[in-house]
Design a protein around this motif. Structure first.
Motif, PDB file in Angstrom:
ATOM      1  N   GLN A  21     -22.703  11.552  52.382  1.00  0.00           N
ATOM      2  CA  GLN A  21     -24.399  11.225  53.233  1.00  0.00           C
ATOM      3  C   GLN A  21     -24.574  10.778  52.614  1.00  0.00           C
ATOM      4  OE1 GLN A  21     -22.600  14.124  51.993  1.00  0.00           O
ATOM      5  NE2 GLN A  21     -22.685  16.744  53.506  1.00  0.00           N
ATOM      6  N   SER A  22     -24.099  10.410  51.449  1.00  0.00           N
ATOM      7  CA  SER A  22     -24.896   9.361  50.878  1.00  0.00           C
ATOM      8  C   SER A  22     -24.376   7.793  51.263  1.00  0.00           C
ATOM      9  CB  SER A  22     -24.505   8.895  49.434  1.00  0.00           C
ATOM     10  OG  SER A  22     -25.643  10.406  48.119  1.00  0.00           O
ATOM     11  N   LYS A  23     -22.972   7.601  52.088  1.00  0.00           N
ATOM     12  CA  LYS A  23     -22.900   6.691  52.684  1.00  0.00           C
ATOM     13  C   LYS A  23     -23.218   6.784  53.654  1.00  0.00           C
ATOM     14  CE  LYS A  23     -17.814   6.513  49.258  1.00  0.00           C
ATOM     15  NZ  LYS A  23     -17.097   6.388  50.193  1.00  0.00           N
ATOM     16  N   LEU A  24     -23.418   7.495  53.934  1.00  0.00           N
ATOM     17  CA  LEU A  24     -24.349   7.534  55.687  1.00  0.00           C
ATOM     18  C   LEU A  24     -25.436   7.801  56.040  1.00  0.00           C
ATOM     19  CD1 LEU A  24     -23.879   8.447  59.327  1.00  0.00           C
ATOM     20  CD2 LEU A  24     -24.800  10.683  58.049  1.00  0.00           C
ATOM     21  N   ALA A  25     -26.404   7.525  55.212  1.00  0.00           N
ATOM     22  CA  ALA A  25     -27.769   7.453  54.626  1.00  0.00           C
ATOM     23  C   ALA A  25     -27.780   5.667  54.159  1.00  0.00           C
ATOM     24  CB  ALA A  25     -28.150   7.825  53.892  1.00  0.00           C
ATOM     25  N   VAL A  26     -26.874   5.441  53.381  1.00  0.00           N
ATOM     26  CA  VAL A  26     -26.946   3.788  53.190  1.00  0.00           C
ATOM     27  C   VAL A  26     -26.598   2.865  54.383  1.00  0.00           C
ATOM     28  CG1 VAL A  26     -26.039   2.195  51.462  1.00  0.00           C
ATOM     29  CG2 VAL A  26     -26.612   3.629  51.168  1.00  0.00           C
TER      30      VAL A  26
END
Length: 304
Positions: A21-26
Protein backbone atom coordinates in the motif's frame (compact mmCIF):
# COMPACT_ATOMS: atom_id res chain seq x y z
CA UNK A 1 4.66 -23.92 18.94
CA UNK A 2 5.46 -20.51 20.47
CA UNK A 3 2.58 -18.13 20.60
CA UNK A 4 4.70 -15.36 19.09
CA UNK A 5 4.66 -17.07 15.71
CA UNK A 6 0.89 -16.96 15.38
CA UNK A 7 0.64 -13.21 14.66
CA UNK A 8 0.12 -11.92 11.15
CA UNK A 9 3.47 -10.27 10.81
CA UNK A 10 6.04 -12.15 8.64
CA UNK A 11 9.17 -13.41 10.35
CA UNK A 12 12.17 -11.07 10.25
CA UNK A 13 13.78 -13.31 7.62
CA UNK A 14 11.03 -12.50 4.98
CA UNK A 15 10.68 -8.73 5.51
CA UNK A 16 10.76 -6.85 2.10
CA UNK A 17 10.71 -3.22 3.13
CA UNK A 18 7.63 -0.96 2.88
CA UNK A 19 4.24 -2.50 2.38
CA UNK A 20 2.48 -2.71 -0.96
CA UNK A 21 0.00 0.00 0.00
CA UNK A 22 2.84 2.40 0.78
CA UNK A 23 4.55 1.69 -2.54
CA UNK A 24 1.29 2.25 -4.43
CA UNK A 25 0.71 5.57 -2.73
CA UNK A 26 4.29 6.78 -3.32
CA UNK A 27 4.39 5.72 -6.98
CA UNK A 28 0.94 7.18 -7.66
CA UNK A 29 1.97 10.51 -6.17
CA UNK A 30 5.21 10.41 -8.19
CA UNK A 31 3.32 9.65 -11.42
CA UNK A 32 0.88 12.49 -10.82
CA UNK A 33 3.76 14.84 -10.05
CA UNK A 34 5.62 13.87 -13.24
CA UNK A 35 2.49 14.26 -15.38
CA UNK A 36 1.77 17.72 -13.99
CA UNK A 37 5.39 18.79 -14.27
CA UNK A 38 5.65 17.50 -17.84
CA UNK A 39 2.41 19.20 -18.86
CA UNK A 40 3.37 22.51 -17.29
CA UNK A 41 7.16 22.67 -17.65
CA UNK A 42 8.08 19.86 -20.07
CA UNK A 43 10.57 18.25 -17.70
CA UNK A 44 10.24 14.86 -19.42
CA UNK A 45 10.98 16.14 -22.92
CA UNK A 46 14.76 15.51 -22.75
CA UNK A 47 14.14 11.99 -21.44
CA UNK A 48 11.56 11.36 -24.14
CA UNK A 49 13.97 12.60 -26.81
CA UNK A 50 16.76 10.39 -25.50
CA UNK A 51 14.49 7.33 -25.44
CA UNK A 52 13.26 8.03 -28.98
CA UNK A 53 16.85 8.37 -30.21
CA UNK A 54 17.90 5.15 -28.49
CA UNK A 55 14.89 3.20 -29.80
CA UNK A 56 15.08 4.49 -33.38
CA UNK A 57 17.46 1.73 -34.62
CA UNK A 58 15.20 -0.89 -33.08
CA UNK A 59 12.14 0.64 -34.74
CA UNK A 60 13.97 0.88 -38.07
CA UNK A 61 14.95 -2.80 -37.95
CA UNK A 62 11.43 -3.79 -36.95
CA UNK A 63 9.97 -1.87 -39.90
CA UNK A 64 12.24 -3.51 -42.48
CA UNK A 65 9.92 -6.44 -43.27
CA UNK A 66 6.92 -4.14 -43.71
CA UNK A 67 8.92 -1.77 -45.90
CA UNK A 68 10.23 -4.63 -47.98
CA UNK A 69 6.73 -5.96 -48.55
CA UNK A 70 5.47 -2.49 -49.45
CA UNK A 71 8.30 -1.94 -51.93
CA UNK A 72 7.72 -5.36 -53.51
CA UNK A 73 3.98 -4.71 -53.82
CA UNK A 74 4.56 -1.27 -55.35
CA UNK A 75 7.08 -2.74 -57.79
CA UNK A 76 4.68 -5.43 -58.95
CA UNK A 77 1.83 -2.94 -59.33
CA UNK A 78 4.01 -0.50 -61.26
CA UNK A 79 5.29 -3.32 -63.46
CA UNK A 80 1.75 -4.43 -64.28
CA UNK A 81 0.67 -0.84 -64.97
CA UNK A 82 3.72 -0.28 -67.19
CA UNK A 83 2.97 -3.42 -69.18
CA UNK A 84 -0.66 -2.37 -69.65
CA UNK A 85 0.38 1.13 -70.77
CA UNK A 86 2.90 -0.36 -73.17
CA UNK A 87 0.22 -2.57 -74.71
CA UNK A 88 -2.14 0.39 -75.02
CA UNK A 89 0.63 2.50 -76.56
CA UNK A 90 1.37 -0.21 -79.15
CA UNK A 91 -2.32 -0.47 -80.02
CA UNK A 92 -2.68 3.30 -80.27
CA UNK A 93 0.47 3.56 -82.37
CA UNK A 94 -0.83 0.92 -84.76
CA UNK A 95 -4.24 2.61 -85.07
CA UNK A 96 -2.63 6.04 -85.53
CA UNK A 97 -0.31 4.64 -88.19
CA UNK A 98 -3.25 3.24 -90.13
CA UNK A 99 -5.16 6.48 -89.71
CA UNK A 100 -2.13 8.51 -90.81
CA UNK A 101 -1.98 6.54 -94.03
CA UNK A 102 -5.65 7.22 -94.61
CA UNK A 103 -5.20 10.91 -93.84
CA UNK A 104 -2.40 11.23 -96.35
CA UNK A 105 -4.52 9.58 -99.01
CA UNK A 106 -7.57 11.73 -98.18
CA UNK A 107 -5.44 14.88 -98.18
CA UNK A 108 -4.11 14.07 -101.62
CA UNK A 109 -7.61 13.36 -102.89
CA UNK A 110 -8.88 16.58 -101.33
CA UNK A 111 -6.20 18.64 -103.02
CA UNK A 112 -6.95 17.03 -106.38
CA UNK A 113 -10.68 17.64 -106.00
CA UNK A 114 -10.13 21.28 -105.03
CA UNK A 115 -7.90 21.80 -108.02
CA UNK A 116 -10.43 20.08 -110.22
CA UNK A 117 -13.32 22.22 -108.93
CA UNK A 118 -11.16 25.36 -108.60
CA UNK A 119 -12.13 25.82 -104.96
CA UNK A 120 -10.34 28.12 -102.55
CA UNK A 121 -8.22 26.28 -99.98
CA UNK A 122 -8.97 26.48 -96.30
CA UNK A 123 -7.27 29.28 -94.49
CA UNK A 124 -4.78 28.47 -91.75
CA UNK A 125 -5.39 30.43 -88.57
CA UNK A 126 -2.56 32.14 -86.75
CA UNK A 127 -2.07 31.01 -83.16
CA UNK A 128 -0.63 32.39 -79.95
CA UNK A 129 0.30 30.40 -76.84
CA UNK A 130 -1.06 31.59 -73.49
CA UNK A 131 -1.12 30.49 -69.88
CA UNK A 132 -4.16 30.28 -67.62
CA UNK A 133 -3.70 32.55 -64.61
CA UNK A 134 -6.80 31.89 -62.52
CA UNK A 135 -10.53 31.20 -62.64
CA UNK A 136 -13.03 34.03 -62.78
CA UNK A 137 -14.49 35.16 -59.47
CA UNK A 138 -18.11 34.55 -60.47
CA UNK A 139 -19.14 31.09 -59.11
CA UNK A 140 -22.12 30.87 -61.50
CA UNK A 141 -20.01 30.99 -64.66
CA UNK A 142 -17.17 28.94 -66.10
CA UNK A 143 -14.53 31.42 -67.16
CA UNK A 144 -10.74 31.67 -66.86
CA UNK A 145 -8.22 34.47 -67.25
CA UNK A 146 -5.20 34.07 -69.55
CA UNK A 147 -1.98 36.11 -69.59
CA UNK A 148 -2.37 37.51 -73.13
CA UNK A 149 -4.41 40.55 -74.04
CA UNK A 150 -4.88 43.40 -76.46
CA UNK A 151 -1.19 44.31 -76.55
CA UNK A 152 -0.31 40.78 -77.75
CA UNK A 153 -2.89 40.92 -80.55
CA UNK A 154 -5.69 38.89 -78.97
CA UNK A 155 -8.98 39.56 -80.79
CA UNK A 156 -12.47 39.37 -79.37
CA UNK A 157 -14.10 36.03 -80.15
CA UNK A 158 -10.84 34.15 -80.68
CA UNK A 159 -11.13 30.35 -80.27
CA UNK A 160 -9.14 28.82 -77.41
CA UNK A 161 -8.03 25.17 -77.39
CA UNK A 162 -5.54 22.83 -75.77
CA UNK A 163 -3.79 19.69 -76.98
CA UNK A 164 -7.07 17.71 -76.83
CA UNK A 165 -9.70 19.99 -78.28
CA UNK A 166 -11.67 23.22 -77.98
CA UNK A 167 -11.67 24.79 -74.51
CA UNK A 168 -13.59 28.02 -75.02
CA UNK A 169 -13.70 31.44 -76.62
CA UNK A 170 -12.30 34.87 -75.74
CA UNK A 171 -15.26 37.00 -74.66
CA UNK A 172 -13.52 39.96 -73.05
CA UNK A 173 -10.09 41.49 -73.64
CA UNK A 174 -7.96 43.84 -71.58
CA UNK A 175 -4.55 45.38 -72.32
CA UNK A 176 -2.58 42.56 -70.65
CA UNK A 177 -5.06 39.74 -69.94
CA UNK A 178 -8.17 38.24 -71.52
CA UNK A 179 -11.27 36.47 -70.26
CA UNK A 180 -12.11 33.10 -71.80
CA UNK A 181 -15.60 31.61 -71.53
CA UNK A 182 -15.35 27.83 -71.40
CA UNK A 183 -17.52 25.57 -73.54
CA UNK A 184 -19.25 24.26 -70.39
CA UNK A 185 -20.58 27.71 -69.50
CA UNK A 186 -24.38 27.91 -69.71
CA UNK A 187 -24.24 31.01 -71.97
CA UNK A 188 -21.78 29.49 -74.44
CA UNK A 189 -22.82 27.81 -77.69
CA UNK A 190 -20.78 26.36 -80.55
CA UNK A 191 -21.87 24.90 -83.91
CA UNK A 192 -20.75 21.28 -84.22
CA UNK A 193 -20.70 18.51 -86.80
CA UNK A 194 -21.23 14.83 -86.08
CA UNK A 195 -18.20 13.08 -87.55
CA UNK A 196 -20.08 9.79 -88.05
CA UNK A 197 -23.25 11.08 -89.69
CA UNK A 198 -22.31 14.56 -90.93
CA UNK A 199 -25.31 16.13 -89.19
CA UNK A 200 -24.92 19.67 -87.91
CA UNK A 201 -26.09 20.93 -84.53
CA UNK A 202 -25.41 23.41 -81.76
CA UNK A 203 -23.75 22.41 -78.48
CA UNK A 204 -24.49 24.42 -75.34
CA UNK A 205 -22.85 24.45 -71.95
CA UNK A 206 -24.85 22.49 -69.38
CA UNK A 207 -24.21 22.93 -65.65
CA UNK A 208 -27.53 21.51 -64.46
CA UNK A 209 -26.64 17.81 -64.48
CA UNK A 210 -22.86 17.98 -64.10
CA UNK A 211 -20.30 20.69 -63.49
CA UNK A 212 -18.28 19.83 -66.60
CA UNK A 213 -20.95 18.91 -69.14
CA UNK A 214 -22.48 20.05 -72.39
CA UNK A 215 -25.73 19.41 -74.22
CA UNK A 216 -26.64 19.05 -77.90
CA UNK A 217 -29.97 20.82 -78.18
CA UNK A 218 -32.74 21.02 -80.77
CA UNK A 219 -32.08 17.57 -82.22
CA UNK A 220 -35.11 15.53 -83.23
CA UNK A 221 -36.03 12.55 -81.10
CA UNK A 222 -35.41 10.22 -84.03
CA UNK A 223 -32.08 11.83 -84.98
CA UNK A 224 -29.20 9.47 -85.72
CA UNK A 225 -27.09 10.20 -82.62
CA UNK A 226 -25.44 7.45 -80.57
CA UNK A 227 -23.27 7.30 -77.49
CA UNK A 228 -19.61 7.69 -78.37
CA UNK A 229 -20.14 9.95 -81.41
CA UNK A 230 -17.46 12.61 -81.83
CA UNK A 231 -18.54 16.20 -82.46
CA UNK A 232 -16.17 18.60 -84.23
CA UNK A 233 -16.51 22.26 -85.07
CA UNK A 234 -18.52 22.77 -88.25
CA UNK A 235 -16.94 26.12 -89.18
CA UNK A 236 -20.24 27.70 -90.26
CA UNK A 237 -20.15 30.39 -87.56
CA UNK A 238 -17.11 32.23 -88.92
CA UNK A 239 -15.28 31.91 -85.60
CA UNK A 240 -14.03 28.35 -85.12
CA UNK A 241 -12.03 26.61 -87.86
CA UNK A 242 -13.71 23.38 -89.02
CA UNK A 243 -12.55 20.01 -87.74
CA UNK A 244 -11.57 20.88 -84.15
CA UNK A 245 -12.68 18.25 -81.58
CA UNK A 246 -15.33 19.62 -79.24
CA UNK A 247 -17.18 16.87 -77.35
CA UNK A 248 -18.19 13.24 -77.23
CA UNK A 249 -21.79 12.02 -76.83
CA UNK A 250 -22.09 10.45 -73.39
CA UNK A 251 -25.84 9.83 -73.07
CA UNK A 252 -28.95 10.05 -75.26
CA UNK A 253 -32.47 10.27 -73.81
CA UNK A 254 -35.47 9.96 -76.11
CA UNK A 255 -38.89 10.66 -74.64
CA UNK A 256 -42.32 10.26 -76.15
CA UNK A 257 -43.63 13.49 -74.61
CA UNK A 258 -41.21 15.76 -76.49
CA UNK A 259 -40.08 16.16 -80.09
CA UNK A 260 -36.46 16.80 -79.13
CA UNK A 261 -33.95 14.33 -77.71
CA UNK A 262 -31.94 15.07 -74.61
CA UNK A 263 -28.30 14.55 -75.61
CA UNK A 264 -25.55 14.92 -73.01
CA UNK A 265 -21.97 15.60 -74.06
CA UNK A 266 -18.55 15.31 -72.46
CA UNK A 267 -15.97 17.92 -73.54
CA UNK A 268 -12.87 16.51 -75.19
CA UNK A 269 -10.70 19.47 -74.18
CA UNK A 270 -9.51 19.72 -70.59
CA UNK A 271 -11.83 22.46 -69.40
CA UNK A 272 -10.80 21.90 -65.79
CA UNK A 273 -7.18 22.02 -64.70
CA UNK A 274 -5.55 23.06 -67.97
CA UNK A 275 -2.60 25.44 -67.63
CA UNK A 276 -1.49 26.17 -71.20
CA UNK A 277 -3.79 26.96 -74.12
CA UNK A 278 -3.56 28.06 -77.73
CA UNK A 279 -5.47 31.13 -78.92
CA UNK A 280 -6.40 31.09 -82.62
CA UNK A 281 -7.29 33.97 -84.84
CA UNK A 282 -11.02 34.02 -85.63
CA UNK A 283 -11.96 32.69 -89.04
CA UNK A 284 -13.84 35.91 -89.76
CA UNK A 285 -10.51 37.79 -89.72
CA UNK A 286 -9.23 35.60 -92.57
CA UNK A 287 -12.29 35.88 -94.82
CA UNK A 288 -12.10 38.65 -97.43
CA UNK A 289 -14.42 41.57 -96.73
CA UNK A 290 -17.80 41.71 -98.39
CA UNK A 291 -17.72 43.82 -101.56
CA UNK A 292 -19.36 47.22 -101.43
CA UNK A 293 -22.76 47.48 -103.13
CA UNK A 294 -22.97 49.27 -106.45
CA UNK A 295 -24.12 52.84 -105.75
CA UNK A 296 -25.62 53.19 -109.28
CA UNK A 297 -29.41 53.02 -108.95
CA UNK A 298 -31.25 50.46 -111.00
CA UNK A 299 -33.83 51.96 -113.41
CA UNK A 300 -37.26 50.48 -113.18
CA UNK A 301 -39.45 49.95 -116.21
CA UNK A 302 -38.56 50.21 -119.83
CA UNK A 303 -39.48 53.87 -120.43
CA UNK A 304 -36.96 56.47 -121.56
Amino acid sequence: MPLGTLDRQPPPFFRQGPSAQSKLAVYSALAIFLMVADARFGVMQPLRTALATALYPVQWVAMLPARGASVATAYMESLTAAQEKEAQAHFKLASMSARANQVEQLTLENERLRKLLDLRGRTHAQSLAAQVLYDAADPFTRKVIIDKGMTQGIALGSPVLDESGVVGQVTRIYPLVSEVTLVIDRDHSIPVLNVRTGARGVAFGDMSSTTHGMELRYMAANADVSEGDILNTSGVDGIYPPGLPVARVSKVERRVDTVFARIYLTPIGRVSGTNHVLVLEPVSAQIPPRPEPDPTPVKKGGGK
